[in-house]
Each structure stands twice: as C-alpha cells, then as structure tokens.
Design a protein around this motif. Structure first.
Motif, PDB file in Angstrom:
ATOM      1  N   LEU A  20       0.829  -1.202   0.000  1.00 25.87           N
ATOM      2  CA  LEU A  20       0.000   0.000   0.000  1.00 25.87           C
ATOM      3  C   LEU A  20       0.866   1.256   0.000  1.00 25.87           C
ATOM      4  CD1 LEU A  20      -2.895  -0.933   2.459  1.00 25.87           C
ATOM      5  CD2 LEU A  20      -3.075  -0.536   0.000  1.00 25.87           C
ATOM      6  N   ARG A  21       1.988   1.201   0.712  1.00 29.46           N
ATOM      7  CA  ARG A  21       2.917   2.338   0.703  1.00 29.46           C
ATOM      8  C   ARG A  21       3.413   2.611  -0.712  1.00 29.46           C
ATOM      9  NH1 ARG A  21       6.860   5.253   3.590  1.00 29.46           N
ATOM     10  NH2 ARG A  21       6.260   4.414   5.624  1.00 29.46           N
ATOM     11  N   ASP A  22       3.795   1.541  -1.415  1.00 25.78           N
ATOM     12  CA  ASP A  22       4.266   1.695  -2.793  1.00 25.78           C
ATOM     13  C   ASP A  22       3.200   2.344  -3.662  1.00 25.78           C
ATOM     14  OD1 ASP A  22       6.652   0.522  -2.103  1.00 25.78           O
ATOM     15  OD2 ASP A  22       6.146  -1.459  -2.907  1.00 25.78           O
ATOM     16  N   THR A  23       1.941   1.912  -3.465  1.00 24.74           N
ATOM     17  CA  THR A  23       0.837   2.466  -4.247  1.00 24.74           C
ATOM     18  C   THR A  23       0.626   3.938  -3.930  1.00 24.74           C
ATOM     19  OG1 THR A  23      -0.293   0.327  -4.356  1.00 24.74           O
ATOM     20  CG2 THR A  23      -1.639   2.283  -4.733  1.00 24.74           C
ATOM     21  N   LEU A  24       0.594   4.276  -2.651  1.00 23.38           N
ATOM     22  CA  LEU A  24       0.367   5.670  -2.240  1.00 23.38           C
ATOM     23  C   LEU A  24       1.495   6.584  -2.708  1.00 23.38           C
ATOM     24  CD1 LEU A  24      -0.988   5.036   1.343  1.00 23.38           C
ATOM     25  CD2 LEU A  24      -2.185   6.345  -0.416  1.00 23.38           C
ATOM     26  N   GLU A  25       2.720   6.086  -2.663  1.00 29.71           N
ATOM     27  CA  GLU A  25       3.859   6.933  -3.016  1.00 29.71           C
ATOM     28  C   GLU A  25       3.958   7.207  -4.507  1.00 29.71           C
ATOM     29  OE1 GLU A  25       7.182   5.019  -1.110  1.00 29.71           O
ATOM     30  OE2 GLU A  25       6.888   6.151   0.755  1.00 29.71           O
ATOM     31  N   ALA A  78     -10.382  14.081  11.946  1.00 33.88           N
ATOM     32  CA  ALA A  78     -11.410  14.494  10.982  1.00 33.88           C
ATOM     33  C   ALA A  78     -11.020  14.160   9.548  1.00 33.88           C
ATOM     34  CB  ALA A  78     -11.668  15.997  11.121  1.00 33.88           C
ATOM     35  N   GLY A  79      -9.974  13.363   9.374  1.00 36.57           N
ATOM     36  CA  GLY A  79      -9.510  13.034   8.032  1.00 36.57           C
ATOM     37  C   GLY A  79     -10.377  12.006   7.331  1.00 36.57           C
ATOM     38  N   LYS A  80      -9.981  11.667   6.121  1.00 31.32           N
ATOM     39  CA  LYS A  80     -10.713  10.684   5.323  1.00 31.32           C
ATOM     40  C   LYS A  80     -10.279   9.276   5.717  1.00 31.32           C
ATOM     41  CE  LYS A  80     -10.931  14.000   1.503  1.00 31.32           C
ATOM     42  NZ  LYS A  80     -12.343  14.337   1.759  1.00 31.32           N
ATOM     43  N   VAL A  81     -11.202   8.324   5.544  1.00 33.89           N
ATOM     44  CA  VAL A  81     -10.949   6.950   5.977  1.00 33.89           C
ATOM     45  C   VAL A  81     -11.354   5.968   4.887  1.00 33.89           C
ATOM     46  CG1 VAL A  81     -11.513   5.164   7.668  1.00 33.89           C
ATOM     47  CG2 VAL A  81     -11.315   7.551   8.398  1.00 33.89           C
ATOM     48  N   LEU A  82     -10.440   5.057   4.538  1.00 38.88           N
ATOM     49  CA  LEU A  82     -10.731   4.001   3.571  1.00 38.88           C
ATOM     50  C   LEU A  82     -10.407   2.652   4.197  1.00 38.88           C
ATOM     51  CD1 LEU A  82     -11.403   2.899   0.727  1.00 38.88           C
ATOM     52  CD2 LEU A  82      -8.987   3.285   0.116  1.00 38.88           C
ATOM     53  N   PHE A  83     -11.425   1.787   4.300  1.00 41.24           N
ATOM     54  CA  PHE A  83     -11.185   0.409   4.724  1.00 41.24           C
ATOM     55  C   PHE A  83     -10.706  -0.385   3.513  1.00 41.24           C
ATOM     56  CE2 PHE A  83     -13.907   1.500   8.313  1.00 41.24           C
ATOM     57  CZ  PHE A  83     -13.353   0.770   9.350  1.00 41.24           C
ATOM     58  N   ILE A  84      -9.575  -1.073   3.666  1.00 38.31           N
ATOM     59  CA  ILE A  84      -9.064  -1.971   2.640  1.00 38.31           C
ATOM     60  C   ILE A  84      -8.924  -3.325   3.319  1.00 38.31           C
ATOM     61  CG2 ILE A  84      -7.239  -2.436   0.967  1.00 38.31           C
ATOM     62  CD1 ILE A  84      -6.510   0.512   1.031  1.00 38.31           C
ATOM     63  N   SER A  85      -9.825  -4.242   3.010  1.00 37.71           N
ATOM     64  CA  SER A  85      -9.912  -5.468   3.801  1.00 37.71           C
ATOM     65  C   SER A  85     -10.230  -6.683   2.944  1.00 37.71           C
ATOM     66  CB  SER A  85     -11.003  -5.297   4.870  1.00 37.71           C
ATOM     67  OG  SER A  85     -11.123  -6.452   5.661  1.00 37.71           O
ATOM     68  N   ASP A 116      -7.306   3.722  -7.731  1.00 36.22           N
ATOM     69  CA  ASP A 116      -8.388   4.629  -8.137  1.00 36.22           C
ATOM     70  C   ASP A 116      -9.270   4.999  -6.952  1.00 36.22           C
ATOM     71  OD1 ASP A 116      -7.517   4.646 -10.737  1.00 36.22           O
ATOM     72  OD2 ASP A 116      -8.985   3.177 -11.460  1.00 36.22           O
ATOM     73  N   ALA A 117      -9.529   4.022  -6.072  1.00 36.09           N
ATOM     74  CA  ALA A 117     -10.359   4.276  -4.888  1.00 36.09           C
ATOM     75  C   ALA A 117      -9.690   5.307  -3.987  1.00 36.09           C
ATOM     76  CB  ALA A 117     -10.598   2.974  -4.134  1.00 36.09           C
ATOM     77  N   ILE A 118      -8.394   5.162  -3.784  1.00 32.12           N
ATOM     78  CA  ILE A 118      -7.648   6.106  -2.955  1.00 32.12           C
ATOM     79  C   ILE A 118      -7.707   7.504  -3.556  1.00 32.12           C
ATOM     80  CG2 ILE A 118      -5.349   6.744  -2.134  1.00 32.12           C
ATOM     81  CD1 ILE A 118      -4.772   3.676  -1.977  1.00 32.12           C
ATOM     82  N   GLN A 119      -7.470   7.589  -4.860  1.00 26.12           N
ATOM     83  CA  GLN A 119      -7.493   8.889  -5.524  1.00 26.12           C
ATOM     84  C   GLN A 119      -8.870   9.535  -5.443  1.00 26.12           C
ATOM     85  OE1 GLN A 119      -5.802   7.444  -9.349  1.00 26.12           O
ATOM     86  NE2 GLN A 119      -4.260   9.028  -9.106  1.00 26.12           N
ATOM     87  N   SER A 120      -9.918   8.738  -5.623  1.00 27.50           N
ATOM     88  CA  SER A 120     -11.281   9.270  -5.578  1.00 27.50           C
ATOM     89  C   SER A 120     -11.590   9.838  -4.195  1.00 27.50           C
ATOM     90  CB  SER A 120     -12.292   8.164  -5.922  1.00 27.50           C
ATOM     91  OG  SER A 120     -12.150   7.749  -7.261  1.00 27.50           O
ATOM     92  N   ILE A 121     -11.192   9.127  -3.155  1.00 26.66           N
ATOM     93  CA  ILE A 121     -11.469   9.591  -1.795  1.00 26.66           C
ATOM     94  C   ILE A 121     -10.667  10.849  -1.477  1.00 26.66           C
ATOM     95  CG2 ILE A 121     -11.081   8.974   0.639  1.00 26.66           C
ATOM     96  CD1 ILE A 121     -12.103   6.169  -0.121  1.00 26.66           C
TER      97      ILE A 121
END
Length: 211
Positions: A20-25, A78-85, A116-121
C-alpha cells in the motif's frame, strides 16, 4: 498549488503495508506515508501528527478497525478513511459507511482499482460496494458496536475478555450478544457463523458518491 496529503496505513501484515505504501507513493498528491501494525500505535501517530487519509483493515491483529475509527474520531480525527480489507463486503461495506468512513474496498481487487479508490477519496468522493441482497433484506443490520462484539465472539473471545478489551461490563457484552442473535434469528454464535460462511454470492457493484 496542488494539494498534498499525509497518509497513515494501519494493517497487521507488513507485506500489505509495504504494498500500500508503494501504491500511495506513486500518487503525486501524497506527501508523506506512515505505517502502523497495531491500534495503539496508530492512535499515538494520530495524536502526534497530522493525517489526511487513514487506510485500515477490519481486523488488526486481535483488535478491530471499527474500534480504531471510533476512538480516532472521539479524539478529534477528521480526516478521510478508507477500509481496505479481505473481509466479506456484504457484511462490512454498509457498516463502514455508517461508521463515518469514506470508502470500503476489498484487498482482492486489482491494484489499479485500489489506487483509483484512494485517488477518488482524496478528491472528496465516497466509494462503497453496494449489494442488491442487502438493499432488499429485511434482516436488521448490526450497529457498529454490535459488529465489533460479533467479531470478537467469532474469534472465540469470552464475554469477560471482550468486556476488558472494550472497557465495558460483562453484562453489557451479554446484552450486545443477545441483540446480535435476535437480529439474525439465531440461537447461538456458532449457528450465525455457519450462516455467514454459507451465504450465496450475489451480483454487486461499486458506487462512487460525490460529497
């Protein structure tokens, strides 16, 4: 000037955090990525530094992602939250939505879809997978706290152990357990576990909702 985001990944498995770090970076809008493998570690990071996006699993070791989210919100996050499970979306996607998360996506999805989900959020959208079976079901959904209790029960924890983990009385946990069984018309947790494991798969789709 383009916005920049600080992200925190919470997952019990180092290999998942690394991927996930690789994807975010790879995202130009992401300025910083921090990792945590335990709930207490994540809460400490949230207290000490600014986080714009929190990604987390439903189950984090012996703990629960919904409990982390509840405690984080209670402390002002108060930040955004994405469950990846990898947990069953038909059980958890709607609950994640009701728990103030911004999205829920399965680890089994292609990496491009998770990206794409991360970018959308980060752009201000919500992303959840809707299940037509859930939408038309007459079964009463579990509350956030009931789902947390249920998760511990199916892992074999006793009422007393759960009460200590959640800082609640054993009597309160017993009440939650009774509500869970009533909502699912089950006589025991074992019966409910068997039902969950034999549910038929149903067509579903992700829906993106502008905030």
């Amino acid at each position: 000037m383009s916005p920049s985001f600080k992200c925190l990944i919470v997952d019990a498995f180092p290999i998942v955090r690394s991927r996930l770090r690789d994807t975010l970076e790879t995202l130009p809008s992401v300025e910083q990525v921090t990792e945590a493998g335990k709930i207490e570690q994540a809460l400490d990071i949230l207290k000490r530094q600014s986080v714009d996006l929190l990604t987390l699993d439903i189950k984090i070791g012996n703990s629960n992602g919904f409990e982390l989210l509840r405690r984080a919100r209670a402390h002002g996050f108060a930040g955004k939250v994405l469950f990846i499970s990898s947990e069953d979306y038909s059980t958890y996607s709607q609950l994640a939505k009701e728990s103030s998360a911004n999205g829920y996506i399965s680890k089994s999805e292609e990496e491009s879809l998770i990206k794409d989900a991360i970018q959308s959020i980060l752009k201000g959208y919500s992303l959840f997978k809707l299940d037509s079976h859930i939408a038309h079901s007459k079964q009463m959904p579990l509350s956030e706290r009931e789902q947390v209790v249920f998760d511990y029960l199916v892992q074999g924890y006793s009422n007393k152990q759960i009460s200590e983990l959640l800082s609640l009385s054993a009597k309160t946990i017993s009440t939650y357990k009774s509500r869970i069984l009533d909502k699912h018309n089950a006589s025991s947790i074992i019966e409910l576990m068997n039902y969950q494991s034999h549910k038929p798969s149903v067509p579903s789709q992700y829906t993106q909702i502008a905030l």
